[in-house]
Design a protein around this motif. Structure first.
Motif, PDB file in Angstrom:
ATOM      1  N   VAL A  25       0.845  -1.206   0.000  1.00 38.49           N
ATOM      2  CA  VAL A  25       0.000   0.000   0.000  1.00 38.49           C
ATOM      3  C   VAL A  25       0.876   1.250   0.000  1.00 38.49           C
ATOM      4  CG1 VAL A  25      -1.644   1.354   1.352  1.00 38.49           C
ATOM      5  CG2 VAL A  25      -1.998  -1.098   1.093  1.00 38.49           C
ATOM      6  N   VAL A  26       1.943   1.220   0.813  1.00 35.42           N
ATOM      7  CA  VAL A  26       2.870   2.364   0.855  1.00 35.42           C
ATOM      8  C   VAL A  26       3.506   2.576  -0.513  1.00 35.42           C
ATOM      9  CG1 VAL A  26       4.996   3.257   1.875  1.00 35.42           C
ATOM     10  CG2 VAL A  26       3.330   2.084   3.320  1.00 35.42           C
ATOM     11  N   ILE A  27       3.930   1.454  -1.135  1.00 36.63           N
ATOM     12  CA  ILE A  27       4.601   1.558  -2.441  1.00 36.63           C
ATOM     13  C   ILE A  27       3.645   2.112  -3.496  1.00 36.63           C
ATOM     14  CG2 ILE A  27       5.646   0.218  -4.302  1.00 36.63           C
ATOM     15  CD1 ILE A  27       6.732  -1.681  -2.143  1.00 36.63           C
ATOM     16  N   ALA A  30       2.981   5.766  -2.905  1.00 36.26           N
ATOM     17  CA  ALA A  30       4.139   6.576  -3.299  1.00 36.26           C
ATOM     18  C   ALA A  30       4.223   6.679  -4.817  1.00 36.26           C
ATOM     19  CB  ALA A  30       5.415   5.973  -2.729  1.00 36.26           C
ATOM     20  N   MET A  31       3.903   5.575  -5.507  1.00 38.89           N
ATOM     21  CA  MET A  31       3.959   5.582  -6.972  1.00 38.89           C
ATOM     22  C   MET A  31       2.898   6.504  -7.570  1.00 38.89           C
ATOM     23  SD  MET A  31       4.703   1.568  -7.792  1.00 38.89           S
ATOM     24  CE  MET A  31       4.833   1.795  -9.562  1.00 38.89           C
ATOM     25  N   SER A  32       1.799   6.704  -6.822  1.00 37.47           N
ATOM     26  CA  SER A  32       0.748   7.590  -7.342  1.00 37.47           C
ATOM     27  C   SER A  32       1.213   9.043  -7.404  1.00 37.47           C
ATOM     28  CB  SER A  32      -0.510   7.477  -6.473  1.00 37.47           C
ATOM     29  OG  SER A  32      -0.265   7.973  -5.172  1.00 37.47           O
ATOM     30  N   LEU A  33       2.340   9.352  -6.735  1.00 35.09           N
ATOM     31  CA  LEU A  33       2.876  10.715  -6.764  1.00 35.09           C
ATOM     32  C   LEU A  33       3.639  11.000  -8.049  1.00 35.09           C
ATOM     33  CD1 LEU A  33       4.340  10.785  -3.115  1.00 35.09           C
ATOM     34  CD2 LEU A  33       2.174  11.767  -3.880  1.00 35.09           C
ATOM     35  N   LEU A 142      -2.277   7.859   4.023  1.00 31.57           N
ATOM     36  CA  LEU A 142      -0.996   8.028   3.325  1.00 31.57           C
ATOM     37  C   LEU A 142      -1.150   8.931   2.109  1.00 31.57           C
ATOM     38  CD1 LEU A 142       0.647   4.475   3.285  1.00 31.57           C
ATOM     39  CD2 LEU A 142       1.391   6.480   4.559  1.00 31.57           C
ATOM     40  N   THR A 143      -2.216   8.701   1.352  1.00 28.00           N
ATOM     41  CA  THR A 143      -2.445   9.505   0.149  1.00 28.00           C
ATOM     42  C   THR A 143      -2.541  10.978   0.494  1.00 28.00           C
ATOM     43  OG1 THR A 143      -3.599   7.685  -0.948  1.00 28.00           O
ATOM     44  CG2 THR A 143      -4.031   9.890  -1.778  1.00 28.00           C
ATOM     45  N   PHE A 144      -3.294  11.276   1.555  1.00 30.50           N
ATOM     46  CA  PHE A 144      -3.475  12.666   1.972  1.00 30.50           C
ATOM     47  C   PHE A 144      -2.141  13.273   2.409  1.00 30.50           C
ATOM     48  CE2 PHE A 144      -4.585  16.079   4.856  1.00 30.50           C
ATOM     49  CZ  PHE A 144      -5.623  16.714   4.194  1.00 30.50           C
ATOM     50  N   LEU A 145      -1.396  12.535   3.250  1.00 34.91           N
ATOM     51  CA  LEU A 145      -0.134  13.070   3.780  1.00 34.91           C
ATOM     52  C   LEU A 145       0.908  13.231   2.674  1.00 34.91           C
ATOM     53  CD1 LEU A 145       0.158  11.083   7.137  1.00 34.91           C
ATOM     54  CD2 LEU A 145      -0.518  13.468   6.820  1.00 34.91           C
ATOM     55  N   PHE A 146       1.032  12.201   1.813  1.00 36.28           N
ATOM     56  CA  PHE A 146       2.009  12.277   0.732  1.00 36.28           C
ATOM     57  C   PHE A 146       1.703  13.456  -0.194  1.00 36.28           C
ATOM     58  CE2 PHE A 146       3.583   7.577   0.503  1.00 36.28           C
ATOM     59  CZ  PHE A 146       4.126   7.735   1.761  1.00 36.28           C
ATOM     60  N   ALA A 147       0.424  13.613  -0.528  1.00 28.30           N
ATOM     61  CA  ALA A 147       0.030  14.704  -1.428  1.00 28.30           C
ATOM     62  C   ALA A 147       0.330  16.063  -0.807  1.00 28.30           C
ATOM     63  CB  ALA A 147      -1.451  14.587  -1.758  1.00 28.30           C
ATOM     64  N   LEU A 282      -4.177  17.286  -6.239  1.00 21.49           N
ATOM     65  CA  LEU A 282      -5.407  17.727  -5.585  1.00 21.49           C
ATOM     66  C   LEU A 282      -6.389  16.576  -5.363  1.00 21.49           C
ATOM     67  CD1 LEU A 282      -6.936  20.184  -4.491  1.00 21.49           C
ATOM     68  CD2 LEU A 282      -7.927  20.474  -6.759  1.00 21.49           C
ATOM     69  N   TRP A 283      -6.501  15.650  -6.335  1.00 24.26           N
ATOM     70  CA  TRP A 283      -7.427  14.523  -6.152  1.00 24.26           C
ATOM     71  C   TRP A 283      -6.978  13.662  -4.985  1.00 24.26           C
ATOM     72  CZ3 TRP A 283      -6.257   9.428  -6.022  1.00 24.26           C
ATOM     73  CH2 TRP A 283      -5.007   9.026  -6.531  1.00 24.26           C
ATOM     74  N   MET A 284      -5.650  13.662  -4.744  1.00 24.35           N
ATOM     75  CA  MET A 284      -5.124  12.877  -3.623  1.00 24.35           C
ATOM     76  C   MET A 284      -5.487  13.495  -2.277  1.00 24.35           C
ATOM     77  SD  MET A 284      -1.379  11.910  -5.236  1.00 24.35           S
ATOM     78  CE  MET A 284      -0.930  10.830  -3.885  1.00 24.35           C
ATOM     79  N   LEU A 285      -5.837  14.774  -2.282  1.00 22.21           N
ATOM     80  CA  LEU A 285      -6.360  15.411  -1.073  1.00 22.21           C
ATOM     81  C   LEU A 285      -7.878  15.289  -1.022  1.00 22.21           C
ATOM     82  CD1 LEU A 285      -4.317  18.748  -0.893  1.00 22.21           C
ATOM     83  CD2 LEU A 285      -3.954  16.684   0.452  1.00 22.21           C
ATOM     84  N   ASN A 286      -8.510  15.466  -2.171  1.00 22.87           N
ATOM     85  CA  ASN A 286      -9.973  15.428  -2.220  1.00 22.87           C
ATOM     86  C   ASN A 286     -10.535  14.059  -1.862  1.00 22.87           C
ATOM     87  OD1 ASN A 286     -10.420  18.061  -2.887  1.00 22.87           O
ATOM     88  ND2 ASN A 286     -10.437  17.719  -5.090  1.00 22.87           N
ATOM     89  N   SER A 287      -9.963  13.026  -2.455  1.00 25.28           N
ATOM     90  CA  SER A 287     -10.512  11.675  -2.278  1.00 25.28           C
ATOM     91  C   SER A 287     -10.534  11.246  -0.806  1.00 25.28           C
ATOM     92  CB  SER A 287      -9.715  10.680  -3.121  1.00 25.28           C
ATOM     93  OG  SER A 287     -10.244   9.378  -2.969  1.00 25.28           O
TER      94      SER A 287
END
Length: 591
Positions: A25-27, A30-33, A142-147, A282-287
């Motif tokens: 999940v972490v990987i 991270a790849m979504s960035l 993770l998505t929110f924090l990474f974004a 932004l979608w990584m914060l919105n979702s």
């Protein structure tokens, strides 16, 4: 929190699966960035910078990252699903085993529908939590924090503007969690109640039809159904209040980007490529903001369910064994009740019970309804424990025996006959699954059941309905008796077993029972004098006490309760005596 710690003990077995899944999940997160960063680079370097030679490499990276993310995502989804099914299997097995160890009082206090709900609806909530909620919650955080971190690396001023919304989101999440937990507890209670009502009516459908109460029961069901629906709607109203606000906050981020980010691009403080990159993040914060409400609902649903399951599981049975109980292949010997008292919910059921039974003797027990006849035998089997005094078999207190050894030596044909949805042979062999067909047949013949069984379409392979539906009361009783006999027990208990059988068949059964198991101790609980008149000793119970004892002849001379019952059933003693003499002459002539 004990329920959660108890649940974690089952999840622990799959910790490597779970850990591996969370790493993936972490990987994948991270790849979504990568893609938003590549998109910004295409705008700045290719579209505006004219470096078209970079485009194939950048597109290849976009495609490769997407494929790899999909592969990793599929892998961790399978890992979490495997873990959820394993946890569900272990948890359901453990709860069912605990149910099997519980005593009669546990089932007296808990409704069948409630216990079924623990094994169905509540278990499904646990499975959903392990297979979906754990990784989904972790992924969204993770998505929110990474974004957010990536937006800080692109432009600190824009990131700070977006960060202003977070305290309001956190406060909203806390408020929703506080409201939603009681709502889910109400749903679970209503679900159990609805389940119980449906189960009782399906099982008791013959009674409903006999009294033409279909409309009445349908009306009651609608009330239960309405209550369950209302509980669901109440929880939906909580979602309805909070989910739109989460949506508003998530859309506010888009407004912030358009206003602040657009203004910064116009002023030259940020390139268009950086704007595109932030828009990708932004979608990584919105979702996650959109999902927080649903995640809280799922978590609270899980908590409510696991608390219900644990509350049932942690109940300890009152009947306990010694640390090192006495094990024996066959428990036998003189049975003694010594100053036995039994209390149930402060009511005195049995008082000062004293009697002794030698091996091979037959004991008849008679008395008015509620006098304690069945309770007497339940104490012998340790379905309940005596409140005072003691019961011994072969001078050993029944509390010292291993429960399986004790109950394995006792064959009991219960007053309330229960047959499983199985073949007749399977029902008879239930107490001794390894017995041969010849043993099943022999037990059926002694119980006078072989005749009607062979007349059925498939004989011993005939499937009987749930609880023996399709058989008469007398047929069910005879199958129950055969089931007790096939164990070849040293102690046989017949609890009103022949009440639905005609007297001629009963007489034949009594005669056949005398020809087998001469060392077997037999207890016969009955309302009919004919069932117990040949017993070695007869106990007459009234209000939990033994008020009369002796054999048939001596009890008649006492002219007490037994004498009164006898006269009600047989009339004048002289007429009965003549009938008995004629019956014995006929039996001797047959022999």
């Amino acid at each position: 929190m004990k329920p959660i710690r108890w649940f974690m003990s089952y999840l622990k077995k799959y910790r490597w699966y779970m850990t591996g899944g969370l790493i993936l999940v972490v990987i994948t997160t991270a790849m979504s960035l990568i893609n938003p960063h590549i998109s910004g680079q295409i705008v700045d370097d290719v579209i505006q910078g004219g470096a078209f030679e970079l485009l194939p490499r950048l597109i290849f990276i976009l495609i490769a990252v997407t494929v790899l993310r999909s592969a990793f995502r599929f892998t961790f989804l399978m890992m979490f699903e495997t873990s959820s099914q394993g946890v569900l299997y272990s948890l359901r097995e453990a709860v069912f085993k605990k149910f099997m160890k519980e005593d009669f009082d546990f089932y007296n206090r808990n409704r069948t529908g409630d216990l079924m709900s623990r094994q169905t609806g509540d278990m499904d909530a646990v499975r959903h939590f392990v297979s979906h909620v754990i990784y989904f919650s972790f992924e969204n955080v993770l998505t929110f924090l990474f974004a957010l971190v990536m937006i800080f690396t692109v432009n600190v001023k824009l990131a700070v503007c977006m960060l202003v919304i977070l305290p309001f989101t956190a406060l909203l999440s806390f408020s929703q969690a506080k409201e939603i937990k009681p709502a889910f507890e109400r749903i679970r209670r209503r679900y159990s109640s609805l389940n119980t009502f449906a189960q009782e009516n399906i099982s008791g459908n013959r009674v409903v039809k006999a009294f033409a109460k279909e409309d009445y029961e349908t009306e009651k069901f609608n009330k239960e159904n309405d209550a369950y629906r209302d509980a669901q709607i109440q929880s939906s109203n909580i979602w309805r209040r909070y989910i739109p606000i989460f949506e508003i906050f998530s859309n506010l981020l888009t407004v912030v980007l358009m206003l602040v980010g657009g203004y910064m691009v116009i002023r030259g403080e940020m390139t268009m490529g950086k704007f595109v990159t932030v828009n990708g993040y932004l979608w990584m914060l919105n979702s996650p903001l959109r999902q927080f409400g649903w995640i809280i609902n799922d978590i609270q649903n899980f908590v409510a369910s696991i608390e219900k399951i644990y509350a049932t599981y942690q109940v300890e049975p009152d009947i306990k064994e010694l640390p090192v109980p006495l094990k024996s292949e066959r428990v036998s010997g003189t049975i003694k009740f010594e100053n036995v008292f039994y209390y149930s919910y402060k009511d005195v059921i049995l008082k000062d019970i004293n009697f002794e039974v030698k091996p091979g003797q037959t004991v008849g027990i008679i008395g008015a309804t509620g006098s304690g006849k069945s309770t007497l035998m339940n104490l012998l089997c340790r379905f309940y424990d005596v409140s005072d005094g003691r019961i011994t078999i072969g001078r050993v207190n029944v509390k010292n025996f291993d429960l399986h050894s004790l109950r394995g030596s006792i064959g009991i044909a219960m007053q309330d006959v229960f047959l499983f949805s199985d073949t007749i042979e399977g029902n008879i062999a239930y107490g001794n699954p390894d017995c041969s067909f010849e043993e099943v047949e022999k037990a059926a013949k002694i119980a006078n059941a072989d005749g009607f069984i062979r007349q059925m379409p498939d004989g011993y392979d005939t499937i009987v309905g749930e609880r023996g539906v399709g058989l008469s009361g007398g047929q069910r009783q005879r199958i129950s008796l055969a089931r007790a006999l096939v164990k070849n027990p040293s102690i046989l208990i017949l609890d009103d077993t022949t009440s639905a059988i005609d007297m001629e068949t009963e007489s034949q059964i009594q005669s056949d029972l005398k020809t087998v198991g001469k060392d077997r101790t037999v207890f016969i609980i009955a309302h009919r004098i004919s069932s117990i008149m040949d017993a070695d000793q007869i106990l007459v119970l009234s209000n939990g006490r033994i008020v009369e004892r002796g054999n048939h002849e001596s009890l008649l001379k006492q002219r007490g309760y037994y004498y009164t019952v006898f006269n009600h059933q047989y009339g004048e003693f002289d007429e009965f005596r003549a009938h008995r003499m004629e019956e014995r002459r006929n039996q001797n002539g047959t022999k």
